[in-house]
Design a protein around this motif. Structure first.
Motif, PDB file in Angstrom:
ATOM      1  N   UNK A  12       0.662  -1.203   0.327  1.00 29.85           N
ATOM      2  CA  UNK A  12      -0.401  -0.589   0.111  1.00 29.85           C
ATOM      3  C   UNK A  12       0.934   1.247  -0.243  1.00 29.85           C
ATOM      4  N   UNK A  13       0.084   2.116  -0.425  1.00 30.80           N
ATOM      5  CA  UNK A  13       0.752   3.778  -0.907  1.00 30.80           C
ATOM      6  C   UNK A  13       1.438   4.396   0.051  1.00 30.80           C
TER       7      UNK A  13
ATOM      8  N   UNK B 254      -4.133  -4.674 -11.721  1.00 25.83           N
ATOM      9  CA  UNK B 254      -2.799  -5.500 -10.722  1.00 25.83           C
ATOM     10  C   UNK B 254      -3.428  -4.518  -9.810  1.00 25.83           C
ATOM     11  N   UNK B 255      -3.106  -3.797  -9.958  1.00 28.69           N
ATOM     12  CA  UNK B 255      -2.550  -2.341  -8.204  1.00 28.69           C
ATOM     13  C   UNK B 255      -3.888  -1.907  -7.785  1.00 28.69           C
ATOM     14  N   UNK B 256      -5.275  -1.664  -8.862  1.00 25.29           N
ATOM     15  CA  UNK B 256      -6.328  -1.481  -7.606  1.00 25.29           C
ATOM     16  C   UNK B 256      -6.008   0.569  -7.691  1.00 25.29           C
TER      17      UNK B 256
ATOM     18  N   UNK C 189     -15.596  -1.321  -8.315  1.00 27.88           N
ATOM     19  CA  UNK C 189     -15.087  -2.900  -7.861  1.00 27.88           C
ATOM     20  C   UNK C 189     -13.428  -2.588  -7.758  1.00 27.88           C
ATOM     21  N   UNK C 190     -13.324  -1.960  -7.995  1.00 23.37           N
ATOM     22  CA  UNK C 190     -11.416  -2.146  -8.669  1.00 23.37           C
ATOM     23  C   UNK C 190     -10.469  -1.300  -7.702  1.00 23.37           C
ATOM     24  N   UNK C 191     -11.447   0.383  -7.859  1.00 22.85           N
ATOM     25  CA  UNK C 191      -9.771   1.247  -7.342  1.00 22.85           C
ATOM     26  C   UNK C 191      -9.939   1.212  -5.651  1.00 22.85           C
TER      27      UNK C 191
END
Length: 440
Positions: free
Chosen positions: A202-203, A319-321, A352-354
């Protein structure tokens, strides 16, 4: 039974500078920290490897480590909020419940249900502003109506901003008022029905000040690490918006404007709740006859459109969100205007993805791209993916990373020809809007 107050954490997963926790701790009674893995939300998530749940779980572990050092603990439920509070009311005499405002439709309905349940049991429910600097009716036009254009809203927002609004809550002074008990086990990811992933990074929650100083010059180039990626931390409240605004004021006005856009869309959601019900902000856009082509939608989702900048964005997301903000605009415009597919399909896919999914910002961004939102670009402005690439990824750094085969024989041909798609979009949009206006 022990008489306590409860601090209910939702999208404010931190102990420092937390409005609800501050007010709870100052109220006098021991404060029990509470988090609920809400089945009403989790049961709707089809992806059982959802990175957002992993992020929340990691944030709770960090909070728990801090609380245990203070002699306290999180009380955690995997339940519906109503069932969780029914259980708590049997275990404790709860004087007051403190929490922070959430402005989304489900959240408002949930809080009304909990407030009613608590009232029936003689318990007060108190909610506070925490995830924004200004909310609801705090920034309005001089005539008392809400803004629907960003620039004048941002000017009024800045004019109203005083040091008071971004001053931190000194929560640490009152930690001795936390409810003391032995640590409660936090359920594992598997126990709440989700897969554990050790590969997700995670960032950082630390704002890179040197990056922000260069933000104006670098933010539009996806091949450069030029954005803060604090979106997920602001979404789940692992950082304080007050802290970030205080830093942005001294570092970069362009970055501050991005934080104001976030509040602008929250304000729109509050004053125009129809946008949370699948409606276009500009209602005449609801008459557009969108194509129905599941095959094209799947190719867009999978990054197989034959437009490298679009495909790079979708592959990065999958791949990463995460997806770079400039590229979010490009892929959203492509779906709604090149493919003439309903923007709501893209909005739902991003939801769904972010990793940093926030309803207000996501809805606002998609409606902006489709031309139907407040302060949106005119419908006849259609992003040209090739020109966007030349301007913002001239060395193809971003494209080469996510679409390494873009120059190879096996890379798909463009799903639709740009000039044809642009003309088609203008005709369909123009026809629908004229029809709605009664023009024949």
């Amino acid at each position: 039974m022990q008489t306590i107050n409860v601090c209910w954490f939702r999208r404010d997963l931190r102990l420092n500078d937390n409005a609800a926790l501050y007010h709870a701790l100052r109220d006098g009674l021991p404060v029990l920290p509470l988090f609920i893995f809400d089945k009403n939300i989790l049961n709707k998530l089809e992806d059982k490897s959802d990175k957002r749940i992993a992020f929340i779980h990691a944030a709770l572990l960090e909070m728990q480590e801090q609380l245990v050092k203070l002699g306290s603990t999180l009380e955690i439920f995997h339940s519906t909020p109503v069932e969780a509070f029914k259980t708590l009311l049997k275990k404790y005499t709860i004087n007051k419940v403190f929490t922070n405002h959430d402005y989304e439709l489900y959240a408002k309905e949930r809080d009304e249900d909990i407030s009613l349940l608590l009232k029936e049991n003689g318990t007060a429910f108190h909610s506070f502003k925490d995830q924004v600097i200004f909310e609801k009716d705090e920034v309005l036009k001089d005539d008392g109506s809400p803004y629907t254009v960003f620039t004048p809203y941002s000017k009024k927002w800045k004019a109203k901003l005083k040091e008071f609004y971004f001053r931190s809550y000194p929560v640490e002074k009152y930690f001795n008022n936390l409810y003391r008990q032995s640590p409660v086990d936090i359920p594992s990811m598997n126990e709440i029905g989700f897969a554990t992933s050790s590969t997700t990074i995670f960032p950082s929650k630390e704002l890179d000040e040197e990056l922000v100083k260069k933000y104006s010059a670098q933010r539009d180039f996806p091949g450069i690490a030029g954005t803060s990626k604090l979106g997920v931390h602001l979404r789940f409240g692992t950082v304080s918006i007050r802290q970030i605004v205080a830093q942005a004021i001294t570092l970069n006005e362009t970055y501050l404007n991005e934080l104001i856009w976030r509040e602008f869309y929250q304000m729109i959601l509050w004053h125009f709740p129809k946008v949370s019900m699948g409606k276009a902000f500009k209602s005449d856009y609801d008459t557009i006859e969108w194509k129905r082509d599941e095959g094209e939608f799947i190719k867009w989702c999978e990054g197989q459109t034959g437009y490298p900048i679009v495909d790079a964005g979708m592959r990065e997301l999958n791949a990463t969100g995460f997806m770079h903000n400039r590229v979010r605009m490009i892929v959203a415009s492509f779906l709604s205007k090149h493919l003439l597919l309903d923007w709501r399909l893209g909005e739902a896919y991003f939801a769904q993805k972010l990793l940093d999914f926030d309803f207000a910002a996501n809805n606002g961004g998609w409606q902006w791209a489709a031309g139907c939102g407040c302060d949106a670009a005119p419908y006849f402005r259609v992003f040209n993916p090739y020109l966007q690439t030349q301007k913002f990824d001239p060395q193809l750094t971003y494209i080469k990373k996510w679409v390494p085969e873009f120059q190879e024989f096996n890379y798909p041909k463009p799903i639709v020809e740009h000039e044809f798609a642009r003309k088609r979009a203008l005709e369909v949009y123009g026809s629908a809007l004229k029809k709605d206006a009664g023009i024949t």
